[in-house]
Design a protein around this motif. Structure first.
Motif, PDB file in Angstrom:
ATOM      1  N   THR A 161       0.862  -1.183   0.000  1.00  7.60           N
ATOM      2  CA  THR A 161       0.000   0.000   0.000  1.00  7.60           C
ATOM      3  C   THR A 161       0.899   1.235   0.000  1.00  7.60           C
ATOM      4  O   THR A 161       2.062   1.157   0.404  1.00  7.60           O
ATOM      5  N   PRO A 162       0.372   2.378  -0.472  1.00  8.25           N
ATOM      6  CA  PRO A 162       1.232   3.561  -0.589  1.00  8.25           C
ATOM      7  C   PRO A 162       1.496   4.269   0.745  1.00  8.25           C
ATOM      8  O   PRO A 162       0.637   4.279   1.613  1.00  8.25           O
ATOM      9  N   THR A 163       2.687   4.865   0.845  1.00  9.78           N
ATOM     10  CA  THR A 163       2.951   5.798   1.945  1.00  9.78           C
ATOM     11  C   THR A 163       2.235   7.106   1.587  1.00  9.78           C
ATOM     12  O   THR A 163       1.735   7.258   0.469  1.00  9.78           O
ATOM     13  N   LYS A 164       2.226   8.047   2.518  1.00  9.91           N
ATOM     14  CA  LYS A 164       1.492   9.300   2.313  1.00  9.91           C
ATOM     15  C   LYS A 164       2.001  10.047   1.069  1.00  9.91           C
ATOM     16  O   LYS A 164       3.201  10.240   0.914  1.00  9.91           O
ATOM     17  N   GLY A 165       1.071  10.423   0.178  1.00  8.19           N
ATOM     18  CA  GLY A 165       1.411  11.183  -1.017  1.00  8.19           C
ATOM     19  C   GLY A 165       1.789  10.319  -2.205  1.00  8.19           C
ATOM     20  O   GLY A 165       2.124  10.838  -3.267  1.00  8.19           O
ATOM     21  N   ILE A 172       4.518  -0.881   9.744  1.00  5.55           N
ATOM     22  CA  ILE A 172       4.208   0.112   8.708  1.00  5.55           C
ATOM     23  C   ILE A 172       3.245   1.153   9.270  1.00  5.55           C
ATOM     24  O   ILE A 172       2.408   1.703   8.555  1.00  5.55           O
ATOM     25  N   SER A 173       3.390   1.445  10.562  1.00  6.86           N
ATOM     26  CA  SER A 173       2.478   2.397  11.213  1.00  6.86           C
ATOM     27  C   SER A 173       2.802   3.840  10.873  1.00  6.86           C
ATOM     28  O   SER A 173       1.950   4.712  11.027  1.00  6.86           O
ATOM     29  N   SER A 174       4.012   4.114  10.420  1.00  8.73           N
ATOM     30  CA  SER A 174       4.374   5.505  10.097  1.00  8.73           C
ATOM     31  C   SER A 174       3.904   5.858   8.688  1.00  8.73           C
ATOM     32  O   SER A 174       3.890   5.015   7.792  1.00  8.73           O
ATOM     33  N   GLU A 175       3.545   7.121   8.479  1.00  5.32           N
ATOM     34  CA  GLU A 175       3.039   7.560   7.171  1.00  5.32           C
ATOM     35  C   GLU A 175       4.104   7.519   6.090  1.00  5.32           C
ATOM     36  O   GLU A 175       3.800   7.384   4.905  1.00  5.32           O
ATOM     37  N   PRO A 221      13.161   8.421  -0.624  1.00  2.89           N
ATOM     38  CA  PRO A 221      12.007   8.176   0.254  1.00  2.89           C
ATOM     39  C   PRO A 221      11.282   6.869  -0.091  1.00  2.89           C
ATOM     40  O   PRO A 221      11.474   6.304  -1.165  1.00  2.89           O
ATOM     41  N   ARG A 222      10.433   6.449   0.824  1.00  2.00           N
ATOM     42  CA  ARG A 222       9.696   5.181   0.673  1.00  2.00           C
ATOM     43  C   ARG A 222       8.322   5.464   0.065  1.00  2.00           C
ATOM     44  O   ARG A 222       7.543   6.222   0.608  1.00  2.00           O
ATOM     45  N   ALA A 223       8.047   4.842  -1.079  1.00  3.40           N
ATOM     46  CA  ALA A 223       6.796   5.100  -1.797  1.00  3.40           C
ATOM     47  C   ALA A 223       5.679   4.166  -1.350  1.00  3.40           C
ATOM     48  O   ALA A 223       4.507   4.520  -1.354  1.00  3.40           O
ATOM     49  N   GLY A 224       6.060   2.921  -0.983  1.00  6.63           N
ATOM     50  CA  GLY A 224       5.053   1.956  -0.573  1.00  6.63           C
ATOM     51  C   GLY A 224       5.648   0.928   0.362  1.00  6.63           C
ATOM     52  O   GLY A 224       6.877   0.761   0.418  1.00  6.63           O
ATOM     53  N   TYR A 225       4.750   0.240   1.085  1.00  8.87           N
ATOM     54  CA  TYR A 225       5.234  -0.761   2.036  1.00  8.87           C
ATOM     55  C   TYR A 225       4.197  -1.864   2.262  1.00  8.87           C
ATOM     56  O   TYR A 225       3.009  -1.698   1.962  1.00  8.87           O
ATOM     57  N   GLY A 226       4.674  -3.000   2.766  1.00  5.59           N
ATOM     58  CA  GLY A 226       3.775  -4.109   3.082  1.00  5.59           C
ATOM     59  C   GLY A 226       4.486  -5.101   3.979  1.00  5.59           C
ATOM     60  O   GLY A 226       5.683  -5.322   3.824  1.00  5.59           O
ATOM     61  N   VAL A 227       3.756  -5.689   4.927  1.00 10.23           N
ATOM     62  CA  VAL A 227       4.359  -6.662   5.848  1.00 10.23           C
ATOM     63  C   VAL A 227       4.295  -8.060   5.224  1.00 10.23           C
ATOM     64  O   VAL A 227       3.292  -8.429   4.607  1.00 10.23           O
ATOM     65  N   ILE A 228       5.358  -8.809   5.361  1.00  7.44           N
ATOM     66  CA  ILE A 228       5.427 -10.166   4.794  1.00  7.44           C
ATOM     67  C   ILE A 228       4.760 -11.152   5.757  1.00  7.44           C
ATOM     68  O   ILE A 228       5.193 -11.295   6.905  1.00  7.44           O
ATOM     69  N   GLY A 229       3.690 -11.792   5.278  1.00  2.00           N
ATOM     70  CA  GLY A 229       2.983 -12.771   6.097  1.00  2.00           C
ATOM     71  C   GLY A 229       2.981 -14.145   5.449  1.00  2.00           C
ATOM     72  O   GLY A 229       3.253 -14.280   4.252  1.00  2.00           O
TER      73      GLY A 229
END
Ligand code: CU
Ligand code: ZN
Length: 180
Positions: A41-45, A85-88, A169-177
């Protein structure tokens, strides 16, 4: 006589403790992880979305990424240390996942962070696909990638700058499950 009974009692207690320990050990054994997934999912912006799957093969872990909403060009693509991934802006995911204390490098290097997946390249429409077999990352054991996070960066990984690859900067993130 008393000494013999005492010794026998001690032996029995010791033996039962051993059996209990063995039972506990057996109960803790879980089936090997064969597949994992991170939903991006995307980070802010930002607007990047998609999935990254990890599948155990004989030669290593097959990584298949399918992303949309990226800017045209190459984007640094890594597993970072924390599945937070709690930070924006994605900073809560920490630095590159590096359980073996190696320098930052490209995925084809022997000495690299376990999380170094290189770059993922988006076409003019912002779509990106990546499919490769990674010989270093693990789905099981002490260095398992489960619970860590995939980060997609705004800029290209230069494979030189330590310890980040200067991918911006980080554009998107996701936790590996764990996946089915
Ligand atoms: Cu990164
Ligand atoms: Zn790295």
């Amino acid at each position: 006589m008393k000494t013999i009974i005492f010794t026998l009692t001690l032996a029995c207690v010791f033996l039962s403790m051993q059996i209990t320990a063995q039972d506990n050990h057996m109960m803790r054994q879980v089936p090997a992880v064969k597949r994992a997934i991170a939903v991006i999912t995307p980070t802010k912006g930002n607007t990047v979305r998609g999935t990254v799957t990890f599948e155990q093969t004989e030669k290593g872990v097959r990584v298949v990424a399918s992303l949309t909403g990226l800017k045209h060009g190459k984007h640094g693509f890594h597993i970072h240390e924390f599945g937070d991934i709690s930070s924006e802006d994605g900073s809560s995911a920490g630095g590159h996942f590096n359980p073996m204390g190696m320098p930052h490098s490209m995925p084809t290097s022997k000495k690299r962070h376990a999380g170094d997946m290189g770059n993922i390249e988006a076409d003019e429409n912002g779509n990106a696909h990546l499919d490769y077999i990674d010989p270093i990352m693990k789905l099981d054991g002490d260095h398992s990638i489960i619970g860590h996070a995939v980060i997609v960066h705004e800029k290209e990984d230069d494979f030189k700058t330590q310890p980040t690859g200067n991918a911006g900067p980080r554009a998107g993130y996701g936790v590996i499950g764990i996946a089915k």
